[in-house]
Each structure stands twice: as structure tokens, then as C-alpha cells.
Design an enzyme around this catalytic site. Sequence first.
Site, PDB file in Angstrom:
ATOM      1  N   THR A   1      56.700  12.104  27.589  1.00  0.00           N
ATOM      2  CA  THR A   1      57.854  12.854  28.768  1.00  0.00           C
ATOM      3  C   THR A   1      57.958  14.426  28.312  1.00  0.00           C
ATOM      4  O   THR A   1      56.853  14.718  28.541  1.00  0.00           O
ATOM      5  CB  THR A   1      59.566  11.775  29.506  1.00  0.00           C
ATOM      6  OG1 THR A   1      60.060  11.738  27.364  1.00  0.00           O
ATOM      7  CG2 THR A   1      58.562  11.176  30.238  1.00  0.00           C
TER       8      THR A   1
ATOM      9  N   LYS B   1      58.775   6.864  22.538  1.00  0.00           N
ATOM     10  CA  LYS B   1      58.381   8.138  23.042  1.00  0.00           C
ATOM     11  C   LYS B   1      60.314   8.575  22.775  1.00  0.00           C
ATOM     12  O   LYS B   1      60.816   8.197  22.933  1.00  0.00           O
ATOM     13  CB  LYS B   1      57.686   8.539  24.488  1.00  0.00           C
ATOM     14  CG  LYS B   1      58.378   7.507  25.387  1.00  0.00           C
ATOM     15  CD  LYS B   1      59.705   7.250  25.905  1.00  0.00           C
ATOM     16  CE  LYS B   1      60.009   8.715  26.684  1.00  0.00           C
ATOM     17  NZ  LYS B   1      61.309   9.360  27.458  1.00  0.00           N
TER      18      LYS B   1
ATOM     19  N   THR C   1      64.329   8.742  27.881  1.00  0.00           N
ATOM     20  CA  THR C   1      64.621   7.322  27.300  1.00  0.00           C
ATOM     21  C   THR C   1      64.042   7.529  26.519  1.00  0.00           C
ATOM     22  O   THR C   1      62.901   7.799  26.460  1.00  0.00           O
ATOM     23  CB  THR C   1      64.291   6.826  28.728  1.00  0.00           C
ATOM     24  OG1 THR C   1      64.842   6.680  29.540  1.00  0.00           O
ATOM     25  CG2 THR C   1      64.391   5.152  28.261  1.00  0.00           C
TER      26      THR C   1
END
Lengths: 408, 408
Positions: B163, B189, B200
Amino acid sequence: MTDHLAGALEGTSAGTSPGVTAAAGFRASGVTAGLKASGKPDLALVVNDGPRQAGAAVFTTNRVVGAPVLWSRQAVTDGVVSAVVLNSGGANVGTGPRGFQDAHATAEKVADALGVSAGDVVVCSTGLIGVPLASERLFAAVAPAVAALGDAAGPDAATAILTTDSVAKTAHVRVETPGGTFTVGGMAKGAGMLAPAMATMLAVLTTDADVDAATADAALRAATAATFDRVDSDGCMSTSDTVTLLASGASGVTPRADVLADAVLRVCASLARQLVADAEGASHDVAVHVHGATTQAAAVAVARAVTRSTLVKAAMYGNDPNWGRIIAQVGTVPEDVAPFDPSALDVTINGLQVCRAGGAHEDPARLDLAAAREVHVTVDLHAGDASATVWTNDLTHDYVHENSAYST
Amino acid sequence: MTDHLAGALEGTSAGTSPGVTAAAGFRASGVTAGLKASGKPDLALVVNDGPRQAGAAVFTTNRVVGAPVLWSRQAVTDGVVSAVVLNSGGANVGTGPRGFQDAHATAEKVADALGVSAGDVVVCSTGLIGVPLASERLFAAVAPAVAALGDAAGPDAATAILTTDSVAKTAHVRVETPGGTFTVGGMAKGAGMLAPAMATMLAVLTTDADVDAATADAALRAATAATFDRVDSDGCMSTSDTVTLLASGASGVTPRADVLADAVLRVCASLARQLVADAEGASHDVAVHVHGATTQAAAVAVARAVTRSTLVKAAMYGNDPNWGRIIAQVGTVPEDVAPFDPSALDVTINGLQVCRAGGAHEDPARLDLAAAREVHVTVDLHAGDASATVWTNDLTHDYVHENSAYST
């Protein structure tokens, strides 16, 4: 910054509140000892001329505390407080045995000058941690501070305790009772979120009510729990927070305990709100109201989870009504602390219900947070009938700037 | 960003780690479904071709969770996981019944395309909360994702789950045992502190060790507790954190449980460290080491109190070795959680003991934090012999910028 609270029967005052000298039986002063590099006033005195000298205080619950807290905890145990001496320009924390000697000697110097016992002098210090107090300068300024004492000098004292605060905070309330009128006044400095390492929250309240130390203590503890303890600047607990209440009895009025408690609560609420409003550089004052909790403690826990979220606070700075971040924080509270059904959560921001039953509802784009200084976030847990409010500010570039460029 | 860990007997690999395809028996892919406005890859698949299809997962403890977590918790209960499908560009949280239908349908589409059971497909989503998933685009991209599956495509999958991460994170370790060599690989990630609402933390680990789900679960839980759980970005717990470990048995090697656990721990440690290093805009990676605690839990509690302080983190950004803020945070930990004597605290920053026995010691001005990406803060409680480390980053203007200008 001042706030005049309506007395129970009297109505709101106008103009600048005299703060700690609003009540009869008190004198105060604020002078420059030279502890601050800025040359601004940095030494304040509040003296209780009686006839009664009842006192109570509430201190930080941090286990690492400043020498003044160690001293003052002992000073208030007998319920007698004749004076409070407060300095800015040095917290006297992390200063070892010398720090305690400095706090003790400060109380001695003030006591000698006033003709009272050192054990009845409360000492408060605020400023950098880990730096020895410039105690000789402080001691040399005690005589001028005593000479400057006046029964209308509350605002001078309120000014001398400021650190990064931009304005002095004072408030008072006059309460008429069947037995006569009594007054509660007070001053406070900086729990603003923007420099909380130095923003030790110090407050002194005074009343001319004729009450004993136990009554004052009960009123003060209840009031701080519902006001100062619910201003959740950045979740960083100071080593020096001290709130003192002095009662002079000069009004000759002995109010009912609940009437005194209400008056103390209202002055503390005003001062706490002024602290939020003076978080420098903050663009929003954010109130998180939690409804529908099983207990008040549960409501406070949920509200704190939201007010301590840097993500929520940064979103507020961006005028972004990001309810996803809010429910994510609500969800971090353990079930044994606050029972609720996550799929029942409602969130309303400044009157618009943006989240209903855990999902999107009204379009957040309808909100214009940029136009509002105050943001009111209401979370309904739908689990009971208890509620609570905790205040915070948004997380701004100025917070980062101030707190990254402070001691060096 | 890659990290190749030395195997127990082998030595460090060179070049880019294949991540989830380092272990035999796995294929992966990363494609563009069009969920991200940027047009970057946003859909990843990891498929376990066996012969064994053991799986375990650890999820966020947040009570508000995304639909994918609700689905995946059920999917892993039988210890069989055939595939993991992960999307960026939408968290599918706060999306109500439709959100769960979307997660379920995603598993069905992937299962159909692979010829496996939907109940053996773990689903992970990351992105904005409260926005419905663009599920039709996701479903349409399942076939291309399956077509792209390859046994060297781990890096593609690692890229598609990003992201605000700036680089893909992969790692693997090959371990020689008397019974033969097995491999553990993985990708992760963003738990970077700079956009944790979307950050997240998702990770998928794969191993060709021939172990059952219970053994994999034990290894994974121990590893996450000591690694991902000690990267304390900004204290904001995500609604979607999911770490999955798949075991294919393709190596034919069944290592001792402790040898597997050590390998999983090392891959998780590498990925966690990469997450800290990729906190965009952060200028420091800050490790808080607590020594001399009575228990490891006490050490972790003290370390977390320090890593969660916005004041400490802002000071780090300012290259200010402000030990006063550190001991003030240490003092907030209740005595029943971490017994210690506040007057015995030592603090060392990058090797310089700036605080000794609760007071000033070496001159902090001797430290040049501006020159160091890593800041190591060591707090010695002198109360026992347990220790722990928690990582965080500094609090920067970029954090405020990113998180105040995200959803709008």
C-alpha cells in the site's frame, strides 16, 4: 484566557477573572527570577491568609516524579497548607538528592519570608527534566515575590507559571447559599498537547469556604477525576502534575459538601477546557463522547482509546472525518473492560451519523471540519446507559515541530 | 528490500529473495485488478501445491475486524490451507453483510479456478476502511492471477500487496538438518508507522518442511509474538492484520519442532525489521531494549510504554537524546506490571549512558543522532534478569502529512 462561571444563583461575571485571588483570604504574586531564558515571569506565590489554612492536593500517578512532588506529598498530609510556590523554567525532575534539597530549601525560604512552617508550603516546578534548578536565582527572588503579594494579583501568578502556554488560564465561580456567598477560584498551566514534556499540568484552586481539609480533598479528587484527568493531551503522563486546593474560611460560609464539590468541579472544568483550547498550533479541540456503555469506566476507556490514537488525531488535523480509524480504536478495548457488540457501533461526527451498526451511513463528505474549531465525536456502544467525555486535540505539524526541537 | 538469512549450516544467500516461492511446492503471482487508483499491481495469490497443505494463521486481536478476517479465521480452523489470496486497494472493513459476501465470493472464485475447496482459501485485504470492495474487478482478475502463477514469482506477489510501502519485503532461510535441507520463505507489507490505517500488516510464510498444522501453528505464534508484535508502529492496532504459514512438505524433511520454530522466527524477524525500515519519511528506526526486568512481560510493557510515546518519538526526529521523556514514560508502567525502583533507572542511548540511577550522567550533547539511522535506547531497570526489545520509528512531519491527507 479567562472563564467566569455563573454562580449557582448569581450569574456570570464579566472581564478578566482574578483566578486564585477571586476568593477572600488569599494573596498572590508573579515575578521574574531569571529561570527562563526568555526573561519572562517564572516564579509565583499563592498565600492563604486564613483564618483557616486547610489544603489538599492531587499528584501525578507517574512512578518517576520530581523532587517537588516528593516534597509536596508530605507537606499536604496534615491537611494544612499556608502557601504554594510555583516556578517555571525547570522541572527539578531526575535531579537526584540535590533536587530534593532544592525543593526543601525553596519551601524553607518561602516559609521564612512568610513566617509560616516550611512543612505547610507546597512546591511545584515545571520545565525541562534532568537539568538542575537554578536554585540561587529562585531563592533570591523569594523576597521580591513576597513583596509583590497582593489580593488582586491572581493574574500575575497565573502568568508566571506558563511554559509553552500562550495565555494565562484563570476562572472563578461565586455561589450563593442560604448561609451566604462563597467563592472558588483557580489558575492552571499547560497540559496542552504540544509540549507535554514541559507541559506539566499545574493548577492551584482557592476557596473562602470554611471547610476542613478532608472536605476539600474529597471535592478536589472528584473534580480532577472528571476534568483534568479527561484532558488526554497526548497520553504522556507528566512527572510533576499537581493540583492544589486551599481553603481560607474567610467567607465564614460552610457550604454543603456537594455544593462545594460542584463549585470546584466547575472551576476545574473551565480550566481544563482552557488547557485544551491553548494547545498551541492545534487546529481542533476534539471531544470524544461515549454513550451506551455498561459503566462510566468502560465509557472512559473507549473514549481514551480514541483520543490516544495518533491516526484519529492526524485525520482531524486533515479535516478528515475518518470513522474507520475511530471504530478501529474502539475495537482495541478489551471486552472485559468494555463489553459491546462491534456490529452495533454508531459514530456521529458534529451531528452527522457517519457510521451506523458498524458500517457506512451518511456521507462524511457532507461535513466541513475545516470550518469548526471543535469536533465532537460521539460513539454509541449500545451496551448500557453510562457515558463519558474525554477531550484531546488534533495532531499537527506544530506538535512535531515543538516536540522535536525542544531541549536542544 | 530483501533479507537473506543464513541457514543454520548453510550461509547467506545473495541477490533478491524469492520470498514465498523460495520453498518448494509453492507458486505465486501478482497482477493488476484495478482496485488501486494508481494502476499498480493489487492482487496476489500464493498457492500450495503440496503434497501436504498444512496451514496456520495469526490474526489481529482487534474486536472490530474486517470481513476477510471473519472468513479466514474459519478457513484455517481445520489446519488445511490450499491458497492465500490478498488484495490491496480496499480493506473490506466496516462493510457489513455485503463485505462478508465479497470475502466469501473471493474465496469461491479462487477455489474454482484452482480446483480446491473455498474453505481452504485464506483471504486478506488491505486499504481504506468503510469503502465497499470493487469486487467485480477483483473477481475478473482471478483468472489472470491464476494464469500468472509461477514458482519464481514470489516477488510479484510481494509487490501486489503493497500500500504505502515503498519496497517489497521478502526473506527466506534454508536450513540443513541431518535429515536434509528445508526452506522457510515469506513476504510482508506495511506496518510502517506512516499510514497504519491502511498499513494493515499482512504476511504470508511458506515452508517445504513436512510438518502438520499444529506444529506450524506453534512455530508461527511464537515467532509473531517475538517479532511482528514487537514492531510498535504507532500503537494503532489494525482491523485486518493476518500472518499465515503454509507448509507443503515438498522437501520431505521433517525438522525438529524447535528447528522449524527458529527458522520461522528468523524469517519473521527479517520481515519485521524490513517493515520498520520502510516507515516512509521516518528518519530513525528506534529499538528500545529493556534489561533487568523481573519478567519478559514486564520488559515488554516498559519497552512499549517508551515506543508509544509521541514525545519520545518526536524527540528522536529532532535528534534530541531527551532521556527525561524516556524515564517519564518508564514511570507510567504500574508497579504490579513491572516492579522496579525509579531511583535505580539507567538509560543508555547509542552506547552513551545519559542517565544513571535516575539522574543525569554523561552529557547527551556528545551524541550525534543525526548521523545514525538506528537509535538504540537501553533502559536498565535493575530489578531482575529478563529483557525484551520493541522497535518503533520517530514521529515526523511526513507521518502527520500522510495521515492527515489520506482518505479525502
